[in-house]
Design a protein around this motif. Structure first.
Motif, PDB file in Angstrom:
ATOM      1  N   TRP A  32       0.831  -1.201   0.000  1.00 33.60           N
ATOM      2  CA  TRP A  32       0.000   0.000   0.000  1.00 33.60           C
ATOM      3  C   TRP A  32       0.864   1.248   0.000  1.00 33.60           C
ATOM      4  CZ3 TRP A  32      -3.147  -2.664   4.341  1.00 33.60           C
ATOM      5  CH2 TRP A  32      -4.060  -3.543   3.760  1.00 33.60           C
ATOM      6  N   ALA A  34       2.246   4.516  -2.537  1.00 36.26           N
ATOM      7  CA  ALA A  34       2.061   5.273  -3.774  1.00 36.26           C
ATOM      8  C   ALA A  34       3.130   6.357  -3.889  1.00 36.26           C
ATOM      9  CB  ALA A  34       0.670   5.910  -3.794  1.00 36.26           C
ATOM     10  N   TYR A  36       4.015  10.256  -5.798  1.00 44.16           N
ATOM     11  CA  TYR A  36       3.443  11.451  -6.399  1.00 44.16           C
ATOM     12  C   TYR A  36       4.549  12.387  -6.852  1.00 44.16           C
ATOM     13  CZ  TYR A  36      -0.578   9.735  -3.806  1.00 44.16           C
ATOM     14  OH  TYR A  36      -1.577   8.937  -3.307  1.00 44.16           O
ATOM     15  N   LEU A  46      -0.524  11.784  -9.093  1.00 41.74           N
ATOM     16  CA  LEU A  46      -0.234  10.372  -8.831  1.00 41.74           C
ATOM     17  C   LEU A  46       0.599   9.810  -9.977  1.00 41.74           C
ATOM     18  CD1 LEU A  46      -0.803   7.729  -7.188  1.00 41.74           C
ATOM     19  CD2 LEU A  46      -2.809   7.442  -8.680  1.00 41.74           C
ATOM     20  N   TYR A  49       0.853   3.518  -7.955  1.00 37.95           N
ATOM     21  CA  TYR A  49       0.105   3.071  -6.794  1.00 37.95           C
ATOM     22  C   TYR A  49       0.304   1.581  -6.575  1.00 37.95           C
ATOM     23  CZ  TYR A  49      -3.388   1.729 -10.338  1.00 37.95           C
ATOM     24  OH  TYR A  49      -4.032   1.193 -11.433  1.00 37.95           O
ATOM     25  N   GLU A  50      -0.024   1.152  -5.370  1.00 39.61           N
ATOM     26  CA  GLU A  50       0.183  -0.244  -4.969  1.00 39.61           C
ATOM     27  C   GLU A  50       1.605  -0.693  -5.291  1.00 39.61           C
ATOM     28  OE1 GLU A  50      -3.193  -2.238  -6.678  1.00 39.61           O
ATOM     29  OE2 GLU A  50      -4.568  -1.265  -5.271  1.00 39.61           O
ATOM     30  N   TYR A  87       6.965  12.563  -3.621  1.00 42.74           N
ATOM     31  CA  TYR A  87       6.537  12.091  -2.306  1.00 42.74           C
ATOM     32  C   TYR A  87       6.070  10.638  -2.388  1.00 42.74           C
ATOM     33  CZ  TYR A  87       6.212  17.031  -0.925  1.00 42.74           C
ATOM     34  OH  TYR A  87       6.482  18.353  -0.641  1.00 42.74           O
ATOM     35  N   GLN A  89       3.732   7.776  -0.235  1.00 47.25           N
ATOM     36  CA  GLN A  89       2.564   7.821   0.668  1.00 47.25           C
ATOM     37  C   GLN A  89       2.167   6.402   1.002  1.00 47.25           C
ATOM     38  OE1 GLN A  89      -1.080   7.565  -1.096  1.00 47.25           O
ATOM     39  NE2 GLN A  89      -1.575   6.752   0.917  1.00 47.25           N
ATOM     40  N   TYR A  91      -0.470   3.716   3.301  1.00 46.68           N
ATOM     41  CA  TYR A  91      -1.754   3.540   3.973  1.00 46.68           C
ATOM     42  C   TYR A  91      -1.555   2.573   5.135  1.00 46.68           C
ATOM     43  CZ  TYR A  91      -6.338   1.524   4.924  1.00 46.68           C
ATOM     44  OH  TYR A  91      -7.463   1.057   5.546  1.00 46.68           O
ATOM     45  N   PRO A  96      -7.433   4.120  10.680  1.00 41.81           N
ATOM     46  CA  PRO A  96      -6.547   4.151   9.514  1.00 41.81           C
ATOM     47  C   PRO A  96      -5.914   5.518   9.311  1.00 41.81           C
ATOM     48  CG  PRO A  96      -8.807   4.357   8.817  1.00 41.81           C
ATOM     49  CD  PRO A  96      -8.839   4.232  10.337  1.00 41.81           C
ATOM     50  N   SER A  97      -4.835   5.553   8.583  1.00 40.71           N
ATOM     51  CA  SER A  97      -4.170   6.815   8.319  1.00 40.71           C
ATOM     52  C   SER A  97      -3.407   6.737   7.008  1.00 40.71           C
ATOM     53  CB  SER A  97      -3.207   7.169   9.463  1.00 40.71           C
ATOM     54  OG  SER A  97      -2.164   6.221   9.544  1.00 40.71           O
ATOM     55  N   TYR A  98      -3.127   7.897   6.493  1.00 41.67           N
ATOM     56  CA  TYR A  98      -2.446   8.022   5.210  1.00 41.67           C
ATOM     57  C   TYR A  98      -1.260   8.960   5.443  1.00 41.67           C
ATOM     58  CZ  TYR A  98      -6.951   6.216   3.709  1.00 41.67           C
ATOM     59  OH  TYR A  98      -8.070   5.450   3.568  1.00 41.67           O
ATOM     60  N   PHE A 100       2.474  10.684   4.328  1.00 40.29           N
ATOM     61  CA  PHE A 100       3.390  11.007   3.243  1.00 40.29           C
ATOM     62  C   PHE A 100       4.826  11.014   3.754  1.00 40.29           C
ATOM     63  CE2 PHE A 100       0.485  12.229  -0.103  1.00 40.29           C
ATOM     64  CZ  PHE A 100      -0.688  12.517   0.580  1.00 40.29           C
ATOM     65  N   GLN A 102       8.735  12.620   3.525  1.00 38.80           N
ATOM     66  CA  GLN A 102       9.158  14.009   3.691  1.00 38.80           C
ATOM     67  C   GLN A 102       9.405  14.714   2.364  1.00 38.80           C
ATOM     68  OE1 GLN A 102      10.479  11.269   5.008  1.00 38.80           O
ATOM     69  NE2 GLN A 102      10.753  11.507   7.212  1.00 38.80           N
TER      70      GLN A 102
ATOM     71  N   LEU B  45       3.473  17.288   2.423  1.00 33.15           N
ATOM     72  CA  LEU B  45       2.046  17.003   2.429  1.00 33.15           C
ATOM     73  C   LEU B  45       1.633  16.326   3.732  1.00 33.15           C
ATOM     74  CD1 LEU B  45       1.998  15.559  -1.176  1.00 33.15           C
ATOM     75  CD2 LEU B  45       1.132  17.791  -0.491  1.00 33.15           C
ATOM     76  N   TRP B  47      -1.859  14.473   5.422  1.00 38.51           N
ATOM     77  CA  TRP B  47      -3.252  14.032   5.345  1.00 38.51           C
ATOM     78  C   TRP B  47      -4.023  14.607   6.522  1.00 38.51           C
ATOM     79  CZ3 TRP B  47      -5.554  10.468   8.902  1.00 38.51           C
ATOM     80  CH2 TRP B  47      -6.891  10.189   8.613  1.00 38.51           C
ATOM     81  N   TYR B  52     -15.327   7.924   4.046  1.00 33.40           N
ATOM     82  CA  TYR B  52     -15.452   6.737   3.229  1.00 33.40           C
ATOM     83  C   TYR B  52     -16.788   6.746   2.499  1.00 33.40           C
ATOM     84  CZ  TYR B  52     -11.253   4.695   5.315  1.00 33.40           C
ATOM     85  OH  TYR B  52      -9.960   4.437   5.711  1.00 33.40           O
ATOM     86  N   TYR B  58     -12.590   9.692   9.390  1.00 33.59           N
ATOM     87  CA  TYR B  58     -11.401   9.629  10.232  1.00 33.59           C
ATOM     88  C   TYR B  58     -10.613  10.914  10.024  1.00 33.59           C
ATOM     89  CZ  TYR B  58     -12.339   4.627  10.658  1.00 33.59           C
ATOM     90  OH  TYR B  58     -12.918   3.417  10.905  1.00 33.59           O
ATOM     91  N   THR B 101      -6.416   3.039  -1.564  1.00 28.70           N
ATOM     92  CA  THR B 101      -5.445   3.483  -0.554  1.00 28.70           C
ATOM     93  C   THR B 101      -4.562   4.617  -1.037  1.00 28.70           C
ATOM     94  OG1 THR B 101      -3.833   1.836  -1.299  1.00 28.70           O
ATOM     95  CG2 THR B 101      -5.392   1.147   0.416  1.00 28.70           C
ATOM     96  N   TYR B 102      -4.886   5.211  -2.167  1.00 26.23           N
ATOM     97  CA  TYR B 102      -4.049   6.271  -2.723  1.00 26.23           C
ATOM     98  C   TYR B 102      -4.949   7.368  -3.308  1.00 26.23           C
ATOM     99  CZ  TYR B 102      -5.316   3.506  -6.806  1.00 26.23           C
ATOM    100  OH  TYR B 102      -6.029   2.806  -7.743  1.00 26.23           O
ATOM    101  N   PHE B 103      -4.353   8.550  -3.542  1.00 23.62           N
ATOM    102  CA  PHE B 103      -5.083   9.729  -4.007  1.00 23.62           C
ATOM    103  C   PHE B 103      -4.891   9.864  -5.511  1.00 23.62           C
ATOM    104  CE2 PHE B 103      -5.663  11.257   0.334  1.00 23.62           C
ATOM    105  CZ  PHE B 103      -4.593  10.683   1.002  1.00 23.62           C
TER     106      PHE B 103
END
Lengths: 109, 116
Positions: A32, A34, A36, A46, A49-50, A87, A89, A91, A96-98, A100, A102, B45, B47, B52, B58, B101-103
């Motif tokens: 998980w 990604a 950018y 983007l 991803y994955e 960047y 990122q 998951y 849950p949180s996302y 990035f 630095q 950046l 978050w 959802y 969240y 899981t990504y933007f």
């Protein structure tokens, strides 16, 4: 919390160079992850991803690899349009949180 | 075409409130996760919040209890209500769409400045 460490923070390179940026996680995050690209005054875009799936329309010189705790973004032959900040990122499903990384600024050498 | 357009930013005093809006077109907000991401001047950046597709929300610890994300499904708009604003909340706020899981799509951003 799972920590992300992106390196290097700045990278000086020339057109045509192969460039690699790394993100390391303090715990296994599956795939998980990604990547950018952000240019000054613009929103991020983007790229991947994955961990390794290239977004449609993104040039094939960009690639992503890795799993577990270490991931890389590679630009096979740096082009003038690629000078930007990158960047990672991740998951985290437990929060849950996302989060990035630095950021890595790719500058002209 | 997918479009996300933020509005509502501006100058606000510490302790004040602001509501950001994100009007989307080209897709339905209930079919995706929708999120806010911010970027303080000259930094990376961060978050902020997510809603959802089922409506669960969240937020990051840095804004928990002060910021609330919501949506108007009839208007296809996502909101960020920001209360008890602090100087460290000064940033460009981006609205973004997540298929997972990504933007994958981002707005142009709206600037919030918290200062007396």
């Amino acid at each position: 919390d799972i920590q992300m460490t992106q390196s290097p923070s700045t990278l000086s390179a020339s057109v045509g160079d192969r460039v690699t940026i790394t993100c390391r996680s303090s715990q296994i995050i599956a795939n998980w992850l990604a990547w950018y690209q952000q240019k000054p005054g613009k929103a991020p875009k983007l790229l991947i991803y994955e961990a390794s799936t290239l977004k449609s329309g993104v040039p094939s010189r960009f690639s992503g690899s890795g799993s577990g705790t270490e991931f890389t973004l590679t630009i096979s032959s740096l082009q003038p349009d690629d000078f930007a900040t990158y960047y990672c990122q991740k998951y985290d499903s437990s929060s849950p949180s996302y989060t990035f990384g630095q950021g890595t600024k790719v500058e002209i050498k | 075409d997918v479009q996300l357009v933020e509005s509502g930013g501006g100058l606000v005093q510490p302790g004040g409130s602001l509501r950001l809006s994100c009007a989307v077109s080209g897709f339905t907000v209930t079919n995706y996760y929708m999120s806010w991401v911010r970027q303080a001047p000259g930094t990376g950046l961060e978050w902020v919040s997510i809603i959802y597709s089922g409506g669960t929300t969240y937020s990051a610890d840095s804004v928990k209890g002060r910021f609330t994300i919501s949506r108007d499904t009839s208007e296809n708009i996502v909101y960020l209500q920001m209360n008890s604003l602090r100087a460290e909340d000064t940033a460009i706020y981006y609205c973004a769409r997540l298929p997972g899981t990504y933007f994958d799509s981002w707005g142009l951003g709206t600037l919030v400045t918290v200062s007396s």
